[in-house]
Design an enzyme around this catalytic site. Sequence first.
Site, short mmCIF file in Angstrom:
data_model
loop_
_atom_site.label_atom_id
_atom_site.label_comp_id
_atom_site.label_asym_id
_atom_site.label_seq_id
_atom_site.Cartn_x
_atom_site.Cartn_y
_atom_site.Cartn_z
N GLU A 1 0.82 -1.21 0.00
CA GLU A 1 0.00 0.00 0.00
C GLU A 1 0.86 1.27 0.00
OE1 GLU A 1 -2.46 -3.36 1.03
OE2 GLU A 1 -0.59 -2.64 1.93
N HIS B 1 -11.47 -5.95 7.72
CA HIS B 1 -12.17 -5.65 6.47
C HIS B 1 -13.48 -4.90 6.75
CE1 HIS B 1 -9.52 -9.04 5.47
NE2 HIS B 1 -9.48 -8.52 4.25
#
Length: 309
Positions: free
Chosen positions: A42, A112
């Site tokens: 990321e 998540h």
Amino acid sequence: MDTDETAILFGEDVGFGGVFRCSQDLQDQFGPHRVFNTPLSENGIAGFAVGYAATGGTAIAEIQFADYIFPAMDQIVNEMAKFRYRSGNQWNCGGVTIRAPCGAVGHGGHYHSQSPEAYLAHTPGIVVVMPSGPKDAKGLLLSSIRSPDPVVFLEPKALYRSSVEPVPDEDYELPLGVANVLHQGSDITLIGWGGQLRLLEKARLLAQKEGIHCELIDLRTILPWDVDTVTESVIKTGKCIVSHEAPLTCGFGAELVSTIQNECFYSLEAPVMRVCGMDTPFPLVHEKYYIPNELKILDAIRDVMEKAK
């Protein structure tokens, strides 16, 4: 991507359509040099976006889940947000848009399900957007990509499969930094963003059956947020509830409440209330208790109305 030849789309699994199929068939249409997969990094994705935009290109990056944006915070906070400012506007990376699916989905658990908008909103130099439906998502995303400022575009992933509405085929933009008054009301103002609007709408309809008429506002843009629309509504109704899925403490709702108390103090008939997620890591089996659902919001509406008597 048809109108901007410099626009590229990249991220983990983006090349085959992404885990939520948002980029499906785009690699076939525009080629692997413009739509491509990245390594699982990321920080690398955000850094590449900053570098590409610094050369004048349009970088549309995807962080596969917003929960994993934190490794990229160094690039977002210390590079992307400050790039224009530290050069005295001699150069910039305003062509960056980082997309990130966020929020609860029913089975995501710790990693998540999170909503990181408050972390991001503490960063001067970027724009933070969260749409509440497909039509807004298209217009706000096009505005974000074409914005002269770098944008983090948070997409409530529960809406990918549950929110259905007509979306115009033509190119259109919705202004950033402008809230949307979804329903006019005279008794109390309800404010939210993203997927929370579905629950606020359900609560509004339940309150209407009890004779309480709620004004419902979709903030749309977290940073900068539309102070004028919010304060005008609260001055009119005299009462307000802010609701978001992220934890209560230091959630972005606290910023709204502080401004409302300051700007609308003499119009308030009751304390401004927040209905938010709990101050715990996001639970899996207890998600239904964590989520600030329509019944919790309805209880808060009743409470505020009672205090205002």
